[in-house]
Design a protein around this motif. Structure first.
Motif, mmCIF file in Angstrom:
data_model
loop_
_atom_site.group_PDB
_atom_site.id
_atom_site.type_symbol
_atom_site.label_atom_id
_atom_site.label_comp_id
_atom_site.label_asym_id
_atom_site.label_seq_id
_atom_site.Cartn_x
_atom_site.Cartn_y
_atom_site.Cartn_z
ATOM 1 N N TRP A 138 -19.828 6.849 21.690
ATOM 2 C CA TRP A 138 -18.539 7.477 21.437
ATOM 3 C C TRP A 138 -17.841 6.863 20.222
ATOM 4 N N GLN A 139 -18.055 5.592 20.007
ATOM 5 C CA GLN A 139 -17.531 4.978 18.781
ATOM 6 C C GLN A 139 -18.163 5.616 17.553
ATOM 7 N N ALA A 140 -19.455 5.878 17.620
ATOM 8 C CA ALA A 140 -20.138 6.519 16.492
ATOM 9 C C ALA A 140 -19.601 7.929 16.260
ATOM 10 N N ALA A 199 -4.739 20.454 27.067
ATOM 11 C CA ALA A 199 -5.282 20.116 25.751
ATOM 12 C C ALA A 199 -6.767 19.784 25.843
ATOM 13 N N LEU A 200 -7.143 19.038 26.873
ATOM 14 C CA LEU A 200 -8.548 18.663 27.038
ATOM 15 C C LEU A 200 -9.409 19.890 27.317
ATOM 16 N N LEU A 201 -8.889 20.831 28.102
ATOM 17 C CA LEU A 201 -9.625 22.061 28.381
ATOM 18 C C LEU A 201 -9.910 22.820 27.096
ATOM 19 N N GLY A 202 -8.914 22.911 26.213
ATOM 20 C CA GLY A 202 -9.131 23.586 24.944
ATOM 21 C C GLY A 202 -10.202 22.923 24.115
ATOM 22 N N LEU A 203 -10.226 21.596 24.107
ATOM 23 C CA LEU A 203 -11.235 20.859 23.341
ATOM 24 C C LEU A 203 -12.631 21.066 23.908
ATOM 25 N N LEU A 204 -12.740 21.086 25.234
ATOM 26 C CA LEU A 204 -14.061 21.115 25.870
ATOM 27 C C LEU A 204 -14.631 22.519 26.047
ATOM 28 N N THR A 205 -13.796 23.558 25.908
ATOM 29 C CA THR A 205 -14.300 24.914 26.160
ATOM 30 C C THR A 205 -15.486 25.287 25.257
ATOM 31 N N PRO A 206 -15.467 24.985 23.939
ATOM 32 C CA PRO A 206 -16.670 25.295 23.144
ATOM 33 C C PRO A 206 -17.915 24.569 23.645
ATOM 34 N N ILE A 207 -17.734 23.357 24.170
ATOM 35 C CA ILE A 207 -18.867 22.618 24.720
ATOM 36 C C ILE A 207 -19.327 23.250 26.034
ATOM 37 N N ALA A 208 -18.357 23.651 26.874
ATOM 38 C CA ALA A 208 -18.695 24.242 28.175
ATOM 39 C C ALA A 208 -19.461 25.546 28.016
ATOM 40 N N LYS A 209 -19.200 26.281 26.937
ATOM 41 C CA LYS A 209 -19.948 27.499 26.683
ATOM 42 C C LYS A 209 -21.320 27.199 26.084
ATOM 43 N N THR A 210 -21.363 26.276 25.126
ATOM 44 C CA THR A 210 -22.549 26.122 24.302
ATOM 45 C C THR A 210 -23.583 25.169 24.878
ATOM 46 N N TRP A 211 -23.159 24.012 25.366
ATOM 47 C CA TRP A 211 -24.145 23.029 25.835
ATOM 48 C C TRP A 211 -24.991 23.591 26.979
ATOM 49 N N PRO A 212 -24.398 24.206 28.012
ATOM 50 C CA PRO A 212 -25.242 24.815 29.052
ATOM 51 C C PRO A 212 -26.114 25.937 28.513
ATOM 52 N N ILE A 235 -7.045 11.981 24.192
ATOM 53 C CA ILE A 235 -7.063 12.135 25.651
ATOM 54 C C ILE A 235 -8.490 11.973 26.166
ATOM 55 N N LEU A 236 -9.428 12.617 25.473
ATOM 56 C CA LEU A 236 -10.829 12.482 25.858
ATOM 57 C C LEU A 236 -11.298 11.043 25.664
ATOM 58 N N ASP A 237 -10.901 10.414 24.566
ATOM 59 C CA ASP A 237 -11.252 9.005 24.323
ATOM 60 C C ASP A 237 -10.826 8.131 25.497
ATOM 61 N N GLN A 238 -9.598 8.337 25.976
ATOM 62 C CA GLN A 238 -9.068 7.522 27.067
ATOM 63 C C GLN A 238 -9.861 7.723 28.353
ATOM 64 N N ARG A 239 -10.226 8.957 28.644
ATOM 65 C CA ARG A 239 -10.957 9.227 29.888
ATOM 66 C C ARG A 239 -12.380 8.675 29.822
ATOM 67 N N ILE A 240 -12.980 8.768 28.653
ATOM 68 C CA ILE A 240 -14.314 8.191 28.507
ATOM 69 C C ILE A 240 -14.254 6.675 28.629
ATOM 70 N N ALA A 241 -13.247 6.066 28.028
ATOM 71 C CA ALA A 241 -13.095 4.612 28.130
ATOM 72 C C ALA A 241 -12.878 4.181 29.577
ATOM 73 N N ALA A 242 -12.119 4.969 30.335
ATOM 74 C CA ALA A 242 -11.868 4.633 31.738
ATOM 75 C C ALA A 242 -13.156 4.702 32.553
ATOM 76 N N THR A 243 -13.966 5.723 32.295
ATOM 77 C CA THR A 243 -15.251 5.831 33.005
ATOM 78 C C THR A 243 -16.166 4.676 32.630
ATOM 79 N N ALA A 244 -16.222 4.332 31.349
ATOM 80 C CA ALA A 244 -17.067 3.217 30.913
ATOM 81 C C ALA A 244 -16.618 1.912 31.566
#
Length: 581
Positions: A482-484, A376-389, A453-462
């Motif tokens: 991330w709250q914003a 699920a996370l891969l699907g969410l991040l794929t547009p970012i992985a293509k576009t941000w770089p 899922i992404l929220d949880q992983r970001i919170a864990a890193t923070a």
């Protein structure tokens, strides 16, 4: 690997110290593949980088001719088994994780992305056939690509239908069946086909999107009626298929990649075999498109990374100017000037952040089959992985030209060609605007399962960063950003559906910065856990932390204004009358 390409220590850090590639493959095998890739990239891909720009593919007698160095490089690539690296051993591959294959590919993209485009598309083509095709189709069309003897393409766009695939007009008429499945005759035109024709592989396997007309000859409306067909240049019986190169597109970059307008069926119909069932074409093609999107992101990151390495080297060698307040005396290297350091830090943040994003997604590709959250996370991040770089790797190349000064604008230095190569990536595999709509619409507003899922992983890193000396402020800044982002998403969900996508691109930039900020902080936490031995290692760790600081002080503050604009639901763009332009 030379300094012109990638920083090997950084690549090792990302793979092993940060992403724990050892859980997927032993360190010795990983190191051997990266060593081999770097050596092959330098010896066989880099030498014709400039020639790719000046000696473009040419159309002669209906066939496309490439400069011989491309064929020689790709033959060596095939000889060493690199087309097969990511496929299971049962399919003739090496069974290597996608993470390692992605890192390997980054070496070739940095050296010569136009030549590297051929294997990138070929591997993705073969994987689609291996996933959705029949056993006979796999043996006939995928295995020769895995062996590197045949190359592959993806034929989606048409002259009148670029991103709007619902409007494709290529027709496929039933033509019986044989051992390879249901056979069709295709007629139509496909535009912007990378690798659409060339003279360096034995055959070319086209994966073609087309529609099967109804009994009255009408094509089905929308994307639900799209089917996928395997259309080889040379048929299994050795005859030439009815596929014609109608012209070459001469792009500003990637000039070694033959980009073609293809006509299917000029003399009765091109023979093709359907993959799976009618109407499943777009769903199947998304497998190849998503792999290509990550590949485009890796390529964009690698091109930007090489530009950064060249700029840093030039800044150390170029003597000009003196420190503030000093009159007379010898000039200093421009790397001593604060503004040049700022530009180099910005490049470093962009390219290392982009590479981290792509490799993180590559890691998810490996774990997704067993871990639904990772899928699920891969699907969410794929547009970012293509576009941000694609956007910020290009920005890094722009900065590289600026650091080179007047010399950067000349063809004598590689940085201007790297910029032109990377300028294509914001449009490859779906424009930035298309990716933004996909992210906000399909991945967040329509199906929000991956966002928690992404929220949880970001919170864990923070939380980890908050316990790490020197990273506490960054942890708080990430949490605030991330709250914003979450509040903006809530506002969009509560707003008018018809207006939700008006400012999707600014949202993508804000979301992408938030994601890359998270990955920078994650890298900084991993770097802080190292026990560096020696000055070089201490410098590496310090550089990672300093670059993370730069990203949080100079880049993360951009998130707030972008989100404020998105949350305002401004119609300043949508309400502009077309006649004003």
């Amino acid at each position: 690997m030379t300094e012109e390409l990638l920083d090997r220590r950084d690549l090792d850090f990302m793979l092993h110290d940060w992403l724990n590639a050892g859980a997927l493959i032993d360190r010795g095998t990983a190191d051997a593949l990266i060593d081999l890739s770097g050596k092959l990239a330098v010896e066989h891909f880099l030498p014709h980088f400039k020639r790719n720009d000046s000696d473009e593919p040419r159309l002669e007698g209906g066939a496309v001719r490439l400069q011989p160095a491309i064929g020689a490089a790709l033959a060596r690539y095939a000889e060493l088994g690199l087309f097969a690296a990511g496929f299971p051993e049962a399919q003739g591959g090496m069974g290597l994780p996608y993470l390692l294959c992605a890192a390997s590919f980054s070496c070739f993209a940095a050296a010569n992305v136009a030549t590297a485009a051929y294997p990138m598309l070929t591997v993705a083509n073969a994987r689609l056939i291996a996933t959705f095709g029949s056993a006979a189709q796999f043996e006939a069309f995928a295995r020769p690509q895995i062996e590197g003897r045949w190359f592959g393409t993806m034929c989606l766009s048409e002259p009148q239908a670029g991103s709007s695939l619902a409007d494709v007009r290529t027709r496929a008429l039933p033509d019986g069946a044989d051992a390879l499945g249901a056979r069709y005759r295709l007629t139509g035109n496909k535009m912007w086909i990378s690798g659409g024709d060339q003279d360096v592989s034995e055959n070319i396997v086209h994966l073609v999107l087309a529609k099967v007309p109804d009994e009255d000859g009408a094509l089905p409306e929308g994307t639900a009626g799209i089917s996928l067909f395997i259309v080889p240049k040379i048929l299994p019986d050795g005859r030439r298929n009815d596929v014609t190169v109608a012209g070459l597109n001469h792009k500003m970059g990637y000039r070694g990649t033959a980009n073609c307008l293809l006509n299917f069926g000029e003399t009765g119909g091109a023979t093709g075999w359907i993959v799976g069932a009618p109407g499943d074409g777009l769903r199947q093609m998304f497998l190849m498109m998503n792999e290509a999107r990550i590949g485009v992101g890796i390529g964009a990151a690698a091109i930007g990374y090489r530009g950064y390495r060249l700029a840093a080297r030039y800044a150390r060698e170029r003597l000009q100017g003196r420190p503030p307040g000093q009159r007379g005396g010898a000039p200093v290297a421009i790397i001593e000037h604060a503004d040049v350091k700022r530009m180099l830090l910005q490049q470093k943040c962009y390219v290392e952040g982009a590479m981290a994003l792509c490799l993180y997604c590559a890691r998810l590709v490996d774990t997704a089959p067993e871990r639904p959250d990772d899928a699920a996370l891969l699907g969410l991040l794929t547009p970012i992985a293509k576009t941000w770089p694609s956007e910020y790797g290009l920005a890094a190349n722009d900065i590289a030209i600026q650091i080179h000064g007047g010399y950067g604008y000349t063809r004598d230095f590689d940085v201007e060609q790297l910029w032109r190569d990377n300028r294509l990536n914001p449009i490859h595999e779906g424009t930035t605007g298309i990716q933004a709509i996909d992210l906000l619409g399909r991945k967040i507003l329509r199906d929000g399962t991956a966002l928690p899922i992404l929220d949880q992983r970001i919170a864990a890193t923070a939380a980890s960063a908050a316990k790490t000396a020197g990273l506490e402020a960054h942890a708080a800044a990430l949490t605030t950003a991330w709250q914003a982002i979450g509040e903006t998403i809530a506002a969009l969900r509560a707003g008018e559906d018809a207006r939700a996508f008006d400012n999707a691109t600014p949202f993508l930039h804000a979301f992408g910065h938030g994601v890359v900020g998270w990955l920078w902080l994650s890298q900084a936490v991993a770097a802080a856990a190292l026990a560096p031995a020696g000055e070089a290692e201490r410098d590496f760790v310090a550089a990672k932390r300093h670059a993370c600081r730069f990203f949080f002080e100079c880049e993360m503050p951009k998130v707030g204004p972008l989100l404020a604009f998105v949350a305002s639901a401004s119609d300043v763009a949508a309400a502009a009358p077309s006649r004003m332009f």
